[in-house]
Motif scaffolding. Structure first.
Motif, PDB file in Angstrom:
ATOM      1  N   LEU A 274       0.849  -1.187   0.000  1.00 39.09           N
ATOM      2  CA  LEU A 274       0.000   0.000   0.000  1.00 39.09           C
ATOM      3  C   LEU A 274       0.887   1.239   0.000  1.00 39.09           C
ATOM      4  CD1 LEU A 274      -2.460  -1.104   2.844  1.00 39.09           C
ATOM      5  CD2 LEU A 274      -3.007  -0.963   0.417  1.00 39.09           C
ATOM      6  N   THR A 275       0.283   2.403  -0.283  1.00 40.53           N
ATOM      7  CA  THR A 275       1.055   3.637  -0.152  1.00 40.53           C
ATOM      8  C   THR A 275       1.000   4.076   1.311  1.00 40.53           C
ATOM      9  OG1 THR A 275      -0.822   5.108  -0.540  1.00 40.53           O
ATOM     10  CG2 THR A 275       0.377   4.336  -2.491  1.00 40.53           C
ATOM     11  N   GLN A 276       1.956   4.914   1.698  1.00 44.32           N
ATOM     12  CA  GLN A 276       1.947   5.420   3.071  1.00 44.32           C
ATOM     13  C   GLN A 276       0.702   6.248   3.335  1.00 44.32           C
ATOM     14  OE1 GLN A 276       5.477   6.936   4.904  1.00 44.32           O
ATOM     15  NE2 GLN A 276       6.799   5.949   3.381  1.00 44.32           N
ATOM     16  N   THR A 277       0.240   6.945   2.307  1.00 48.52           N
ATOM     17  CA  THR A 277      -0.982   7.742   2.449  1.00 48.52           C
ATOM     18  C   THR A 277      -2.175   6.844   2.767  1.00 48.52           C
ATOM     19  OG1 THR A 277      -0.107   9.319   0.841  1.00 48.52           O
ATOM     20  CG2 THR A 277      -2.469   9.447   1.308  1.00 48.52           C
ATOM     21  N   GLN A 278      -2.242   5.697   2.095  1.00 45.60           N
ATOM     22  CA  GLN A 278      -3.353   4.777   2.348  1.00 45.60           C
ATOM     23  C   GLN A 278      -3.315   4.266   3.791  1.00 45.60           C
ATOM     24  OE1 GLN A 278      -2.369   2.243  -0.959  1.00 45.60           O
ATOM     25  NE2 GLN A 278      -4.316   2.669  -1.949  1.00 45.60           N
ATOM     26  N   VAL A 279      -2.126   3.948   4.278  1.00 45.05           N
ATOM     27  CA  VAL A 279      -1.987   3.463   5.648  1.00 45.05           C
ATOM     28  C   VAL A 279      -2.354   4.579   6.630  1.00 45.05           C
ATOM     29  CG1 VAL A 279      -0.359   2.614   7.400  1.00 45.05           C
ATOM     30  CG2 VAL A 279      -0.256   1.731   5.056  1.00 45.05           C
ATOM     31  N   LYS A 280      -1.861   5.777   6.360  1.00 45.75           N
ATOM     32  CA  LYS A 280      -2.137   6.919   7.224  1.00 45.75           C
ATOM     33  C   LYS A 280      -3.634   7.157   7.327  1.00 45.75           C
ATOM     34  CE  LYS A 280      -1.937  11.225   5.828  1.00 45.75           C
ATOM     35  NZ  LYS A 280      -1.415  12.512   5.314  1.00 45.75           N
ATOM     36  N   ILE A 281      -4.310   7.196   6.182  1.00 48.30           N
ATOM     37  CA  ILE A 281      -5.743   7.487   6.166  1.00 48.30           C
ATOM     38  C   ILE A 281      -6.541   6.352   6.801  1.00 48.30           C
ATOM     39  CG2 ILE A 281      -7.739   7.785   4.640  1.00 48.30           C
ATOM     40  CD1 ILE A 281      -5.894   9.523   2.876  1.00 48.30           C
ATOM     41  N   TRP A 282      -6.105   5.104   6.579  1.00 47.69           N
ATOM     42  CA  TRP A 282      -6.791   3.977   7.198  1.00 47.69           C
ATOM     43  C   TRP A 282      -6.745   4.119   8.718  1.00 47.69           C
ATOM     44  CZ3 TRP A 282      -6.128   0.151  10.746  1.00 47.69           C
ATOM     45  CH2 TRP A 282      -7.099  -0.863  10.753  1.00 47.69           C
ATOM     46  N   PHE A 283      -5.561   4.467   9.262  1.00 47.86           N
ATOM     47  CA  PHE A 283      -5.423   4.641  10.706  1.00 47.86           C
ATOM     48  C   PHE A 283      -6.260   5.808  11.206  1.00 47.86           C
ATOM     49  CE2 PHE A 283      -2.325   1.385  10.970  1.00 47.86           C
ATOM     50  CZ  PHE A 283      -2.148   1.105  12.314  1.00 47.86           C
ATOM     51  N   GLN A 284      -6.292   6.907  10.457  1.00 46.71           N
ATOM     52  CA  GLN A 284      -7.119   8.053  10.849  1.00 46.71           C
ATOM     53  C   GLN A 284      -8.586   7.648  10.940  1.00 46.71           C
ATOM     54  OE1 GLN A 284      -6.281  10.944   7.818  1.00 46.71           O
ATOM     55  NE2 GLN A 284      -4.642  11.912   8.973  1.00 46.71           N
ATOM     56  N   ASN A 285      -9.054   6.961   9.902  1.00 44.07           N
ATOM     57  CA  ASN A 285     -10.456   6.537   9.861  1.00 44.07           C
ATOM     58  C   ASN A 285     -10.769   5.564  10.979  1.00 44.07           C
ATOM     59  OD1 ASN A 285     -10.870   8.124   7.612  1.00 44.07           O
ATOM     60  ND2 ASN A 285     -10.631   6.436   6.162  1.00 44.07           N
ATOM     61  N   LYS A 286      -9.847   4.639  11.215  1.00 42.99           N
ATOM     62  CA  LYS A 286     -10.037   3.631  12.251  1.00 42.99           C
ATOM     63  C   LYS A 286     -10.104   4.288  13.632  1.00 42.99           C
ATOM     64  CE  LYS A 286     -10.025  -0.716  13.686  1.00 42.99           C
ATOM     65  NZ  LYS A 286     -11.077  -1.671  13.330  1.00 42.99           N
ATOM     66  N   ARG A 287      -9.236   5.275  13.861  1.00 42.87           N
ATOM     67  CA  ARG A 287      -9.254   5.971  15.150  1.00 42.87           C
ATOM     68  C   ARG A 287     -10.572   6.679  15.370  1.00 42.87           C
ATOM     69  NH1 ARG A 287      -3.647   7.223  14.113  1.00 42.87           N
ATOM     70  NH2 ARG A 287      -4.257   9.190  13.157  1.00 42.87           N
ATOM     71  N   SER A 288     -11.083   7.337  14.355  1.00 41.69           N
ATOM     72  CA  SER A 288     -12.328   8.080  14.530  1.00 41.69           C
ATOM     73  C   SER A 288     -13.508   7.126  14.720  1.00 41.69           C
ATOM     74  CB  SER A 288     -12.560   9.063  13.379  1.00 41.69           C
ATOM     75  OG  SER A 288     -13.112   8.412  12.270  1.00 41.69           O
ATOM     76  N   LYS A 289     -13.480   6.006  13.999  1.00 41.20           N
ATOM     77  CA  LYS A 289     -14.528   4.996  14.162  1.00 41.20           C
ATOM     78  C   LYS A 289     -14.478   4.413  15.577  1.00 41.20           C
ATOM     79  CE  LYS A 289     -15.153   2.157  10.455  1.00 41.20           C
ATOM     80  NZ  LYS A 289     -14.961   0.906   9.676  1.00 41.20           N
ATOM     81  N   TYR A 290     -13.260   4.150  16.034  1.00 39.64           N
ATOM     82  CA  TYR A 290     -13.031   3.574  17.358  1.00 39.64           C
ATOM     83  C   TYR A 290     -13.524   4.525  18.449  1.00 39.64           C
ATOM     84  CZ  TYR A 290     -10.280   1.661  21.269  1.00 39.64           C
ATOM     85  OH  TYR A 290      -9.871   1.131  22.475  1.00 39.64           O
ATOM     86  N   LYS A 291     -13.207   5.807  18.306  1.00 37.30           N
ATOM     87  CA  LYS A 291     -13.649   6.802  19.290  1.00 37.30           C
ATOM     88  C   LYS A 291     -15.157   6.906  19.338  1.00 37.30           C
ATOM     89  CE  LYS A 291      -9.458   9.579  19.304  1.00 37.30           C
ATOM     90  NZ  LYS A 291      -8.703  10.416  18.365  1.00 37.30           N
ATOM     91  N   LYS A 292     -15.773   6.824  18.147  1.00 39.27           N
ATOM     92  CA  LYS A 292     -17.227   6.907  18.058  1.00 39.27           C
ATOM     93  C   LYS A 292     -17.860   5.740  18.811  1.00 39.27           C
ATOM     94  CE  LYS A 292     -20.129   7.248  14.074  1.00 39.27           C
ATOM     95  NZ  LYS A 292     -20.034   7.408  12.604  1.00 39.27           N
ATOM     96  N   ILE A 293     -17.301   4.549  18.618  1.00 36.93           N
ATOM     97  CA  ILE A 293     -17.822   3.358  19.283  1.00 36.93           C
ATOM     98  C   ILE A 293     -17.618   3.452  20.797  1.00 36.93           C
ATOM     99  CG2 ILE A 293     -17.459   0.862  19.601  1.00 36.93           C
ATOM    100  CD1 ILE A 293     -16.783   0.819  16.529  1.00 36.93           C
ATOM    101  N   MET A 294     -16.453   3.975  21.202  1.00 33.30           N
ATOM    102  CA  MET A 294     -16.182   4.110  22.631  1.00 33.30           C
ATOM    103  C   MET A 294     -17.161   5.089  23.283  1.00 33.30           C
ATOM    104  SD  MET A 294     -13.959   1.918  22.969  1.00 33.30           S
ATOM    105  CE  MET A 294     -13.220   1.924  24.589  1.00 33.30           C
ATOM    106  N   LYS A 295     -17.510   6.124  22.536  1.00 36.59           N
ATOM    107  CA  LYS A 295     -18.427   7.139  23.060  1.00 36.59           C
ATOM    108  C   LYS A 295     -19.801   6.531  23.335  1.00 36.59           C
ATOM    109  CE  LYS A 295     -19.250  10.914  20.695  1.00 36.59           C
ATOM    110  NZ  LYS A 295     -18.996  12.119  19.852  1.00 36.59           N
ATOM    111  N   GLN A 296     -20.212   5.616  22.454  1.00 34.24           N
ATOM    112  CA  GLN A 296     -21.517   4.964  22.627  1.00 34.24           C
ATOM    113  C   GLN A 296     -21.489   3.984  23.814  1.00 34.24           C
ATOM    114  OE1 GLN A 296     -22.204   3.063  18.879  1.00 34.24           O
ATOM    115  NE2 GLN A 296     -22.437   4.986  17.778  1.00 34.24           N
ATOM    116  N   GLY A 297     -20.275   3.610  24.196  1.00 35.19           N
ATOM    117  CA  GLY A 297     -20.136   2.710  25.335  1.00 35.19           C
ATOM    118  C   GLY A 297     -20.227   1.262  24.921  1.00 35.19           C
TER     119      GLY A 297
END
Length: 90
Positions: free
Chosen positions: A67-90
């Protein structure tokens, strides 16, 4: 010169997130990356270890997965935001 790296048969991955402009000045987005199950497995595994990658780690992971580094970077960004959203819901 970039080091040649042995790749597990190149998966369906296109350089992503770049905007191209067609003749009429209308922005065209590249189609979204389709990650192989192998790539997703590796990315998710890595995310469980750490939510943030240092630059060399990102470069290495991208090279390993074809993959490109950009793809990895964006995947991690998206995953973090998804993860935070799920944590917020409890």
């Amino acid at each position: 010169a970039p080091l040649p790296h042995q790749e597990p048969e190149k998966p369906l991955a296109m350089a992503n997130g770049e905007l191209r402009v067609n003749g009429k000045g209308k922005k065209l987005r590249k189609p979204r990356t389709i990650y192989s199950s192998l790539q997703l497995q590796a990315l998710n595994q890595r995310f469980q270890q750490t939510q943030y990658l240092a630059l060399p780690e990102r470069a290495e992971l991208a090279a390993q997965l074809g993959l490109t580094q950009t793809q990895v970077k964006i995947w991690f960004q998206n995953k973090r935001s998804k993860y935070k959203k799920i944590m917020k819901q409890g």
